[in-house]
Design an enzyme around this catalytic site. Structure first.
Site, PDB file in Angstrom:
ATOM      1  N   HIS A 326       0.803  -1.214   0.000  1.00 54.05           N
ATOM      2  CA  HIS A 326       0.000   0.000   0.000  1.00 54.05           C
ATOM      3  C   HIS A 326       0.839   1.268   0.000  1.00 54.05           C
ATOM      4  O   HIS A 326       0.337   2.326  -0.379  1.00 54.05           O
ATOM      5  CB  HIS A 326      -0.955   0.008   1.196  1.00 54.05           C
ATOM      6  CG  HIS A 326      -2.190  -0.801   0.978  1.00 54.05           C
ATOM      7  ND1 HIS A 326      -2.233  -2.167   1.214  1.00 54.05           N
ATOM      8  CD2 HIS A 326      -3.417  -0.465   0.525  1.00 54.05           C
ATOM      9  CE1 HIS A 326      -3.441  -2.610   0.925  1.00 54.05           C
ATOM     10  NE2 HIS A 326      -4.176  -1.609   0.506  1.00 54.05           N
ATOM     11  N   GLY A 327       2.075   1.193   0.411  1.00 50.45           N
ATOM     12  CA  GLY A 327       2.866   2.412   0.367  1.00 50.45           C
ATOM     13  C   GLY A 327       4.172   2.310   1.130  1.00 50.45           C
ATOM     14  O   GLY A 327       4.354   1.434   1.980  1.00 50.45           O
TER      15      GLY A 327
END
Length: 478
Positions: A326-327
């Protein structure tokens, strides 16, 4: 080009008209139109990264052909790992280079040394995590003899870059989407109407729920040190509905748009906030990513087979990788870790498949036990979302700490009554439609036509009225 923009409102009817009225009798021309339209759609974001998308497509297409021609398992493995390495290399460079460089410098600094790190101002190519996973699943499935290599470059390219799913999913499988691309498609009025209804519901989720919640979420999270615990709870709960309305709204628009072209995409959300435990939540939230990690990481690692240590290890790996996907921020890692801890009791006691049915099936209201289970699951999810939304780990811990401080028992300084009423209305519609593919799929079909259309026009009116606070889709950054 945002789904909720004027440009997309012009783009979609033009492509629809050309698709059904100009190229309808020629499958190759239909697919070529979809490919050109998809590349134009992507180039509207940043035309420079279109070449990266095309390179990734050519790489996996060529890899698939070479794997099908390979005379030995070793040769197939060589081409598989070549594709995996290059794809993950690009993904890692664009998404994680600065994260690793800065984390290394910080770790060394904690040991008393100073290192000058060279970081880049890297723009993350929109959708790279999604189309990279499309290609990876394709080559892995060829390696495992689940599918054969696609010989048509146009058909394969449409599979990778079909514009409704290109920038934020769902993450498709070649076994599901390619056969639909390869066969003739005939216009189906009922399917198109169903697609328009799902687009309408997706726009309502995005514009009326997510974007309106975002105003108050940004205010509270950006000034969390100034607010009481009760106000932070308001912000955290509103963020839970912001991210759900935003991402599931995108997925609804994507699925509805694809249906206009006679194509069914994988379902990505199944009313996750009505889950009775965390395991059920993850079967209903971002389904295409959860099943991707299950099939291509969790099961190859051994899945739930083996001893308890193996189960625990595999569960933590899958959630930590999900967080990292996700990041590039430690907040996402902790978010994944929290969800791994949440789900651990059900893994250890083998209760993770207890709730496979739809809650309160055939009933209007849930039982007290079901209601309490949903509330506990939702509360745990909200707490995890705080880390997902926060900029820093320390900020997230301070936010959660304040949520449970004595100021929890004071009146919140920010309490948007209208938005809370809209969320409750949204929840009621979702509850009534929870046994369908999306909330308004069959809602009101037994009612007179005038009543149904009044409901649809009400949704349209609300979308128009609240369209002044347009926000970029959250998952575009992933």
């Amino acid at each position: 080009m945002l789904f909720n923009s004027i440009s997309f409102a012009l783009f979609l009817p033009i492509v629809f008209f050309l698709y059904w009225f100009v190229t309808q009798k020629n499958l190759r021309n239909q697919n070529l139109l979809l490919l050109v339209s998809s590349y134009f759609f992507y180039a509207c974001w940043d035309w420079r990264f279109l070449f990266l998308l095309i390179f990734s497509t050519v790489l996996d297409y060529y890899t698939g052909l070479k794997m099908s021609e390979a005379q030995s398992r070793g040769a197939k493995k060589f081409w598989l790992w070549l594709s995996v390495s290059i794809n993950l290399g690009f993904l890692g460079f664009f998404k994680y280079y600065n994260f690793f460089a800065e984390s290394f410098a910080e770790a060394v600094a904690n040991l008393g040394f100073h290192v000058d790190t060279w970081t880049l101002k890297i723009i993350l190519p929109v959708g790279i995590s999604f189309y990279t996973f499309h290609g990876l699943s394709y080559v892995i499935d060829i390696y495992n003899n689940k599918i054969k290599a696609e010989k048509s470059f146009i058909d394969y390219s449409v599979f990778v870059s079909f514009f409704p799913l290109l920038v934020a999913g769902p993450i498709e499988r070649a076994t599901h989407l390619l056969p639909q691309i390869q066969k003739p498609r005939i216009f189906d009025y009922a399917q198109a109407v169903d697609g328009l209804k799902q687009i309408l519901w997706g726009l309502f989720k995005k514009i009326v729920i997510a974007d309106q919640c975002a105003k108050y979420v940004n205010l509270i999270f950006n000034h969390s040190g100034e607010y009481s615990g009760s106000t932070l709870w308001v912000g955290a709960v509103l963020f839970a509905f912001q991210i759900y309305g935003d991402f599931s709204g995108y997925s609804d628009i994507a699925l509805g748009t694809a249906r206009l072209f006679g194509i069914d995409l994988l379902r990505n959300f199944a009313f996750p906030y009505f889950s009775r435990d965390i395991a059920e939540f993850w079967r209903r939230w971002h389904i295409s990513l959860s099943t991707w990690f299950r099939d291509y990481l969790y099961i190859p690692l051994g899945g739930s087979r083996g001893d308890t240590t193996t189960k625990v290890r595999n569960t933590f790996i899958i959630f930590l990788v999900s967080g990292f996907w996700h990041g590039a921020n430690w907040t996402f890692i902790i978010w994944g870790l929290l969800n791994a801890l949440y789900i651990m009791p059900s893994i250890l006691f083998n209760t993770h498949r207890n709730n496979l049915d739809i809650v309160a099936t055939g009933r209007v209201f849930p039982t007290v036990k079901e209601l309490l289970s949903m509330l506990v699951t939702f509360t745990l999810t909200v707490l995890a979302w705080v880390f997902f939304r926060s900029e820093t780990v320390s900020g997230a811990f301070h936010f959660v700490g304040t949520m449970f401080s004595g100021s929890l028992f004071t009146l919140p300084e920010v309490f948007p009554k209208l938005q809370i009423l809209l969320v409750l209305f949204f929840l009621a519609i979702e509850w009534m439609g929870r046994q369908q593919q999306y909330a308004i799929a069959t809602l009101g079909l037994q009612k007179p036509k005038a009543v149904r259309y009044a409901f649809y026009y009400m949704l349209i009116l609300m979308i128009v009225v609240f369209n002044g606070n347009s926000q970029q889709f959250i998952y575009f950054q992933f």
